[in-house]
Design a protein around this motif. Structure first.
Motif, PDB file in Angstrom:
ATOM      1  N   THR A  23       0.840  -1.204   0.000  1.00  0.00           N
ATOM      2  CA  THR A  23       0.000   0.000   0.000  1.00  0.00           C
ATOM      3  C   THR A  23       0.872   1.250   0.000  1.00  0.00           C
ATOM      4  OG1 THR A  23      -1.764  -1.165   1.178  1.00  0.00           O
ATOM      5  CG2 THR A  23      -1.816   1.243   1.238  1.00  0.00           C
ATOM      6  N   LEU A  24       1.935   1.224   0.773  1.00  0.00           N
ATOM      7  CA  LEU A  24       2.844   2.370   0.830  1.00  0.00           C
ATOM      8  C   LEU A  24       3.486   2.617  -0.533  1.00  0.00           C
ATOM      9  CD1 LEU A  24       4.246   4.594   2.439  1.00  0.00           C
ATOM     10  CD2 LEU A  24       5.926   2.894   3.181  1.00  0.00           C
ATOM     11  N   ARG A  25       3.897   1.548  -1.215  1.00  0.00           N
ATOM     12  CA  ARG A  25       4.453   1.717  -2.569  1.00  0.00           C
ATOM     13  C   ARG A  25       3.435   2.385  -3.496  1.00  0.00           C
ATOM     14  NH1 ARG A  25       6.726  -3.201  -1.241  1.00  0.00           N
ATOM     15  NH2 ARG A  25       5.094  -4.398  -2.295  1.00  0.00           N
ATOM     16  N   HIS A  26       2.196   1.978  -3.376  1.00  0.00           N
ATOM     17  CA  HIS A  26       1.124   2.569  -4.176  1.00  0.00           C
ATOM     18  C   HIS A  26       0.953   4.060  -3.831  1.00  0.00           C
ATOM     19  CE1 HIS A  26      -2.541   2.754  -6.523  1.00  0.00           C
ATOM     20  NE2 HIS A  26      -3.159   3.269  -5.486  1.00  0.00           N
ATOM     21  N   LEU A  27       1.030   4.377  -2.555  1.00  0.00           N
ATOM     22  CA  LEU A  27       0.925   5.781  -2.134  1.00  0.00           C
ATOM     23  C   LEU A  27       2.073   6.616  -2.703  1.00  0.00           C
ATOM     24  CD1 LEU A  27      -0.181   5.293   1.579  1.00  0.00           C
ATOM     25  CD2 LEU A  27      -1.558   6.275  -0.275  1.00  0.00           C
ATOM     26  N   TYR A  28       3.276   6.031  -2.734  1.00  0.00           N
ATOM     27  CA  TYR A  28       4.412   6.735  -3.335  1.00  0.00           C
ATOM     28  C   TYR A  28       4.146   7.034  -4.813  1.00  0.00           C
ATOM     29  CZ  TYR A  28       7.500   5.603   0.665  1.00  0.00           C
ATOM     30  OH  TYR A  28       8.085   5.492   1.892  1.00  0.00           O
ATOM     31  N   ILE A  29       3.567   6.070  -5.512  1.00  0.00           N
ATOM     32  CA  ILE A  29       3.251   6.265  -6.929  1.00  0.00           C
ATOM     33  C   ILE A  29       2.220   7.371  -7.088  1.00  0.00           C
ATOM     34  CG2 ILE A  29       2.155   5.190  -8.952  1.00  0.00           C
ATOM     35  CD1 ILE A  29       3.497   2.525  -7.949  1.00  0.00           C
TER      36      ILE A  29
END
Length: 86
Positions: free
Chosen positions: A41-47
């Motif tokens: 989820t955090l990776r998605h938020l970074y994107i």
């Protein structure tokens, strides 16, 4: 602190605290909630944050920054707990 920037601090703190509470509830109630899932989820938020050039305003930028910070904090704390018990 000027009134023109005070709303950012209030928004950031409110969002951060709300995200932490939500993550705590999720961790306690969802057995499928793992560090790895939250990292995804955090990776998605970074994107999503990288797509800021698509017209987000100050409010959305503040909310996104607080949300990312909450996930980073929560994940780091969970990993520290896990390594301390191993």
């Amino acid at each position: 602190m000027g009134a023109s920037t005070e709303w950012r601090d209030i928004t950031y703190e409110t969002t951060f605290e709300g995200e932490i509470r939500g993550l705590l509830r999720r961790r306690e109630s969802d057995p499928r909630c793992t560090v790895e899932e939250l990292e995804g989820t955090l990776r998605h938020l970074y994107i999503l944050d990288g797509a800021a050039g698509c017209g987000r305003g100050d409010l959305q930028d503040t909310v996104m920054a607080a949300t990312i910070a909450a996930y980073e904090h929560f994940i780091a704390r969970w990993k520290a707990e896990t390594s301390a018990t191993e």
